[in-house]
Design a protein around this motif. Structure first.
Motif, PDB file in Angstrom:
ATOM      1  N   GLY A  66       7.779 -15.826  49.284  1.00 32.06           N
ATOM      2  CA  GLY A  66       8.248 -15.822  47.895  1.00 32.06           C
ATOM      3  C   GLY A  66       7.431 -16.745  47.013  1.00 32.06           C
ATOM      4  O   GLY A  66       7.175 -16.439  45.837  1.00 32.06           O
ATOM      5  N   LEU A  67       7.003 -17.864  47.578  1.00 36.38           N
ATOM      6  CA  LEU A  67       6.167 -18.801  46.834  1.00 36.38           C
ATOM      7  C   LEU A  67       4.832 -18.152  46.473  1.00 36.38           C
ATOM      8  O   LEU A  67       4.394 -18.194  45.316  1.00 36.38           O
ATOM      9  CB  LEU A  67       5.945 -20.051  47.682  1.00 36.38           C
ATOM     10  CG  LEU A  67       5.434 -21.313  46.991  1.00 36.38           C
ATOM     11  CD1 LEU A  67       6.510 -21.914  46.093  1.00 36.38           C
ATOM     12  CD2 LEU A  67       5.011 -22.345  48.040  1.00 36.38           C
ATOM     13  N   LEU A  68       4.193 -17.541  47.468  1.00 37.37           N
ATOM     14  CA  LEU A  68       2.902 -16.895  47.225  1.00 37.37           C
ATOM     15  C   LEU A  68       3.044 -15.718  46.273  1.00 37.37           C
ATOM     16  O   LEU A  68       2.181 -15.495  45.408  1.00 37.37           O
ATOM     17  CB  LEU A  68       2.295 -16.445  48.551  1.00 37.37           C
ATOM     18  CG  LEU A  68       1.954 -17.573  49.532  1.00 37.37           C
ATOM     19  CD1 LEU A  68       1.459 -17.000  50.856  1.00 37.37           C
ATOM     20  CD2 LEU A  68       0.935 -18.533  48.942  1.00 37.37           C
ATOM     21  N   ASP A  69       4.122 -14.971  46.406  1.00 36.66           N
ATOM     22  CA  ASP A  69       4.375 -13.865  45.486  1.00 36.66           C
ATOM     23  C   ASP A  69       4.523 -14.373  44.053  1.00 36.66           C
ATOM     24  O   ASP A  69       4.019 -13.752  43.105  1.00 36.66           O
ATOM     25  CB  ASP A  69       5.648 -13.130  45.919  1.00 36.66           C
ATOM     26  CG  ASP A  69       6.023 -12.007  44.970  1.00 36.66           C
ATOM     27  OD1 ASP A  69       5.270 -11.017  44.874  1.00 36.66           O
ATOM     28  OD2 ASP A  69       7.082 -12.122  44.308  1.00 36.66           O
TER      29      ASP A  69
ATOM     30  N   PHE B  15       3.161 -17.148  42.742  1.00 36.78           N
ATOM     31  CA  PHE B  15       1.831 -17.514  42.254  1.00 36.78           C
ATOM     32  C   PHE B  15       1.003 -16.280  41.937  1.00 36.78           C
ATOM     33  O   PHE B  15       0.233 -16.265  40.978  1.00 36.78           O
ATOM     34  CB  PHE B  15       1.101 -18.381  43.285  1.00 36.78           C
ATOM     35  CG  PHE B  15       1.548 -19.816  43.304  1.00 36.78           C
ATOM     36  CD1 PHE B  15       1.351 -20.631  42.199  1.00 36.78           C
ATOM     37  CD2 PHE B  15       2.161 -20.358  44.425  1.00 36.78           C
ATOM     38  CE1 PHE B  15       1.755 -21.960  42.205  1.00 36.78           C
ATOM     39  CE2 PHE B  15       2.576 -21.677  44.440  1.00 36.78           C
ATOM     40  CZ  PHE B  15       2.372 -22.484  43.327  1.00 36.78           C
ATOM     41  N   TRP B  16       1.166 -15.239  42.749  1.00 35.28           N
ATOM     42  CA  TRP B  16       0.468 -13.975  42.525  1.00 35.28           C
ATOM     43  C   TRP B  16       0.860 -13.403  41.166  1.00 35.28           C
ATOM     44  O   TRP B  16       0.012 -12.984  40.371  1.00 35.28           O
ATOM     45  CB  TRP B  16       0.829 -12.995  43.640  1.00 35.28           C
ATOM     46  CG  TRP B  16      -0.176 -11.927  43.928  1.00 35.28           C
ATOM     47  CD1 TRP B  16      -0.862 -11.173  43.017  1.00 35.28           C
ATOM     48  CD2 TRP B  16      -0.615 -11.482  45.216  1.00 35.28           C
ATOM     49  NE1 TRP B  16      -1.687 -10.279  43.659  1.00 35.28           N
ATOM     50  CE2 TRP B  16      -1.557 -10.444  45.006  1.00 35.28           C
ATOM     51  CE3 TRP B  16      -0.288 -11.835  46.518  1.00 35.28           C
ATOM     52  CZ2 TRP B  16      -2.170  -9.767  46.062  1.00 35.28           C
ATOM     53  CZ3 TRP B  16      -0.896 -11.179  47.571  1.00 35.28           C
ATOM     54  CH2 TRP B  16      -1.839 -10.155  47.334  1.00 35.28           C
TER      55      TRP B  16
ATOM     56  N   LEU C  79      -4.570 -23.580  38.625  1.00 31.33           N
ATOM     57  CA  LEU C  79      -3.496 -23.888  39.557  1.00 31.33           C
ATOM     58  C   LEU C  79      -3.219 -25.385  39.591  1.00 31.33           C
ATOM     59  O   LEU C  79      -2.057 -25.816  39.625  1.00 31.33           O
ATOM     60  CB  LEU C  79      -3.876 -23.384  40.955  1.00 31.33           C
ATOM     61  CG  LEU C  79      -2.838 -23.561  42.058  1.00 31.33           C
ATOM     62  CD1 LEU C  79      -1.537 -22.847  41.716  1.00 31.33           C
ATOM     63  CD2 LEU C  79      -3.398 -23.035  43.392  1.00 31.33           C
ATOM     64  N   HIS C  80      -4.253 -26.189  39.550  1.00 29.94           N
ATOM     65  CA  HIS C  80      -4.065 -27.649  39.534  1.00 29.94           C
ATOM     66  C   HIS C  80      -3.408 -28.121  38.239  1.00 29.94           C
ATOM     67  O   HIS C  80      -2.810 -29.196  38.216  1.00 29.94           O
ATOM     68  CB  HIS C  80      -5.406 -28.351  39.740  1.00 29.94           C
ATOM     69  CG  HIS C  80      -5.789 -28.500  41.176  1.00 29.94           C
ATOM     70  ND1 HIS C  80      -5.517 -29.628  41.920  1.00 29.94           N
ATOM     71  CD2 HIS C  80      -6.413 -27.643  42.026  1.00 29.94           C
ATOM     72  CE1 HIS C  80      -5.965 -29.469  43.143  1.00 29.94           C
ATOM     73  NE2 HIS C  80      -6.516 -28.280  43.242  1.00 29.94           N
ATOM     74  N   ALA C  81      -3.527 -27.324  37.189  1.00 29.60           N
ATOM     75  CA  ALA C  81      -2.935 -27.698  35.894  1.00 29.60           C
ATOM     76  C   ALA C  81      -1.614 -26.978  35.637  1.00 29.60           C
ATOM     77  O   ALA C  81      -1.140 -26.929  34.503  1.00 29.60           O
ATOM     78  CB  ALA C  81      -3.922 -27.385  34.765  1.00 29.60           C
ATOM     79  N   ILE C  82      -0.987 -26.431  36.682  1.00 31.35           N
ATOM     80  CA  ILE C  82       0.227 -25.649  36.525  1.00 31.35           C
ATOM     81  C   ILE C  82       1.325 -26.467  35.836  1.00 31.35           C
ATOM     82  O   ILE C  82       1.494 -27.655  36.086  1.00 31.35           O
ATOM     83  CB  ILE C  82       0.714 -25.123  37.891  1.00 31.35           C
ATOM     84  CG1 ILE C  82       1.856 -24.117  37.719  1.00 31.35           C
ATOM     85  CG2 ILE C  82       1.094 -26.259  38.818  1.00 31.35           C
ATOM     86  CD1 ILE C  82       2.215 -23.397  39.008  1.00 31.35           C
TER      87      ILE C  82
END
Length: 307
Positions: free
Chosen positions: A244-247, A249-250, A263-266
């Protein structure tokens, strides 16, 4: 395309009443299946046997939309994990597994590569896994879940070194508070997560079972509550959270090496969104027997009810 690398096995689950059932399992396999059921293209690199249990794994992957990498059916026998459930549904494990990856490397050019658990620490295959991550980091987001199995670890110091190395080359790390207590029983999980964050990842997410989850990133600490469900068993709960986490981010467009800076600046709200998706996936899984991760339709329907 995503690439998942790691063990596939058969979970032999003995319930508190003594009944025994077999399920397809393995932490990386569950993540691959979770992504496949959510409609994400995924190839799975593993090592299973050309036997009855291996055949069950192949069918399970096919039914979940997961492509098995060529060269994955090379083991003398398919690995097993005997999970014994207590009255609360929590599992303890005994394993019969040999882990090696002599040839499979994946045929895809992925924007996401995930590994974890036994595959990342058990010799000799763990060295091949680490090399695969290094070679693909220039083009892909790397995600990692230690999912520690203490019964298989004979050298804790060496295992810790391997975990720390994979944390340092990963972009997204998910770990349970139980794993962190094994890693360092004298430190607070938040402090360990922040120390791991300083090693290189963009985010370290920590699951806390019924108490929910939190994540640390450059923007700070974000916490979410667990889903309120009747737990059947906890088999696959962390793997469902990882999928679910990867989904999440996807969906937010954060995958691929070209998105590493973003991603580092999320932002905290984006972190909360992906954590909410992850705890919902986990909640839906623990409400069913075995590592039976939900489909996209089931997840979206549950998300609609939540909203």
């Amino acid at each position: 395309m995503s690439l998942v690398i790691g063990e596939a096995l058969i979970d032999i689950v003995t319930a508190s009443d003594g009944t025994t059932t077999e399920y397809v399992g393995g932490s990386p396999l569950n993540v691959a299946v979770g992504l496949g059921r959510l409609g994400r293209p995924v190839e799975f690199v593993t090592r299973i046997g050309d036997d009855t249990r291996g055949g069950a794994i192949v069918r399970h992957l096919e039914q979940s939309g997961v492509s098995l990498a060529p060269g994955s059916v090379t083991a003398q026998r398919t690995a097993t994990a005997h999970a014994t459930l207590d009255s609360a549904g929590s599992a303890t494990y005994e394993f019969d597994i040999e882990w090696d990856l002599p040839s499979p490397s994946g045929s895809s050019t992925p924007s996401l590569v995930h590994t974890g658990s036994i595959a990342a620490v058990m010799e000799p295959g763990c060295d091949v896994v680490a090399d695969m991550l290094h070679r693909r980091r220039s083009s892909a987001t790397i995600s990692y879940d230690p999912n520690v199995r203490p019964v298989l670890i004979t050298d804790k110091a060496r295992a810790r070194q391997r975990i720390e190395h994979l944390v340092s080359i990963s972009d997204i790390v998910k770990v349970s508070d139980e794993d962190l207590r094994w890693y360092d029983p004298d430190r607070n999980p938040v402090d360990i997560a922040r120390e791991w964050l300083s090693r290189g990842p963009a985010m370290v997410a920590v699951t806390k079972g019924a108490e929910g989850a939190f994540a640390v990133c450059a923007a700070g600490l974000v916490e979410v509550a667990a889903r309120n469900v009747e737990v059947v068993d906890t088999v696959g709960a962390g793997d469902a959270f990882m999928a679910g986490l990867l989904d999440g981010f996807w969906s937010h467009g954060f995958l691929g090496a070209e998105s590493r800076n973003a991603l580092h600046a999320i932002a905290p709200e984006e972190v909360r969104n992906v954590l909410d998706n992850a705890v919902l996936m986990s909640g839906l899984t623990v409400a069913r027997a075995g590592a039976d991760l939900p489909t996209r339709e089931t997840l979206d329907r549950a998300a609609g009810v939540r909203q």
